[in-house]
Scaffold this motif. Sequence first.
Motif, short mmCIF file in Angstrom:
data_model
loop_
_atom_site.label_atom_id
_atom_site.label_comp_id
_atom_site.label_asym_id
_atom_site.label_seq_id
_atom_site.Cartn_x
_atom_site.Cartn_y
_atom_site.Cartn_z
N GLN A 151 23.64 -17.05 30.25
CA GLN A 151 22.63 -16.10 29.75
C GLN A 151 22.79 -14.74 30.42
O GLN A 151 22.63 -13.69 29.79
CB GLN A 151 21.21 -16.64 30.00
CG GLN A 151 20.89 -17.93 29.24
CD GLN A 151 21.04 -19.14 30.12
OE1 GLN A 151 21.96 -19.20 30.95
NE2 GLN A 151 20.16 -20.12 29.96
N LEU A 155 23.64 -11.16 28.40
CA LEU A 155 22.81 -9.96 28.47
C LEU A 155 23.60 -8.78 29.04
O LEU A 155 23.48 -7.65 28.54
CB LEU A 155 21.58 -10.22 29.34
CG LEU A 155 20.49 -11.10 28.73
CD1 LEU A 155 19.36 -11.31 29.74
CD2 LEU A 155 19.93 -10.49 27.46
N SER A 176 16.70 -6.38 26.99
CA SER A 176 17.14 -7.43 27.91
C SER A 176 15.94 -8.11 28.57
O SER A 176 15.95 -9.33 28.77
CB SER A 176 18.06 -6.84 28.98
OG SER A 176 19.24 -6.32 28.41
N LEU A 179 14.49 -10.36 25.88
CA LEU A 179 15.36 -11.52 25.68
C LEU A 179 15.31 -12.45 26.87
O LEU A 179 15.47 -13.67 26.73
CB LEU A 179 16.80 -11.05 25.43
CG LEU A 179 17.06 -10.40 24.06
CD1 LEU A 179 18.46 -9.79 24.02
CD2 LEU A 179 16.91 -11.43 22.94
#
Length: 397
Positions: A151, A155, A176, A179
């Motif tokens: 992850q 990003l 970001s 997310l």
Amino acid sequence: MSWRSQGASIRVDEQKLPRLFVSFLRLGLTAFGGPAMVAYIQDLAVKKNEWVSDESFRHGVAVCQSIPGATAMQVAAYVGLRASGPLGALATYVGFGLPAFLLMVAMAAFYGSAHDLAAVVSAFKGLQVIVVALVANATLGFGRTSIRKWQDGLLALGAAAFLVLRGSPIMAILASALLGLILYRESGLRAEVKGKTDNVALLKNLGAPLFLVSALLAVLLALYFWDRKLFDLSALMLKVDLFAFGGGYASVPLMLHEVVGARHWMDSKTFMDGIALGQVTPGPIVITATFVGYLIAGLPGALVGTVSIFTPSLVILMAVVPYFDRLQGNPFFQRGLRGALVSFVGLLLAVTIQFTLAIHWDVYQILIVAVAFLALRFKVDILWVVLVGAVVSVLIL
């Protein structure tokens, strides 16, 4: 007079203010190395003067690493805040940053009058190359501490691609963070409730930050009617500081985008010269704002740019410190903050690419950047890397 922090009342000793200011002014004269200065601040505040306890200092470092702004500057302000309330924070903040401001103004003035001289051109030609090494080293350093899972990599690469495609770094940070709320939901973070909220204490603690915000808004209003360029400069630097999570280097992508890309106030090479000068002055890399302000509007621009790049993070520090435990225990805050911090790895990667493309490379410059990068990886002091690089550049470029 008292100031309440973390549920405890701290006696504000205003007699400490001159000593706090002078102590941090002296420390600011040798404040090279950015976050590395935290250890020296700890020695001054915990061991020599006992202004804060070791536990409180470590708590303060955690706070400063979780909010926007240059870490060393924030830690200096935290010590002042704990030792003597909001006025103490202002004393240590100004004292620690003043040497860097004065030296950068002098250097910006010299740059404005002498940057066309042959020796100066050669020096800055080499320094621009060293800036590439500095930013690349910062990118690698951020990446080693921030990229731990897929992850994180996703990003970071997304933020890098977005900035390379001329997107706004602030949009990349916000996206970001959002997310991060989704991507890190399985991270095992749980809410922790710490104590009860004291509404009376809340209002008292917000008094100083609200006063600073009111004063800042009044200054902005005055600048809007007095000098629109200074108003634009102030608004820009305020925005940069508000989103500069992760320390001083986090401001570089934001400032580059706004100063060079969006407003075209200077080209990439001139901006890189400002970063290089920021590395030979004591203090954080965000002192580049002083250089930018001076080139745009002289001494008033330098003052406005400097005050604007440091004020929001100081206000946030004053507002957040008493309630950081509660905020830190919120899983949504932790996920969003992690997403924002990871995005800076990608943003710095994009800046490294942009700076690399802005240089017309030759064999000597490639050798300089390689040696500078290796020196930084082996922990050679940044000041020596920059100074030696400048001398070598004058001799061979």
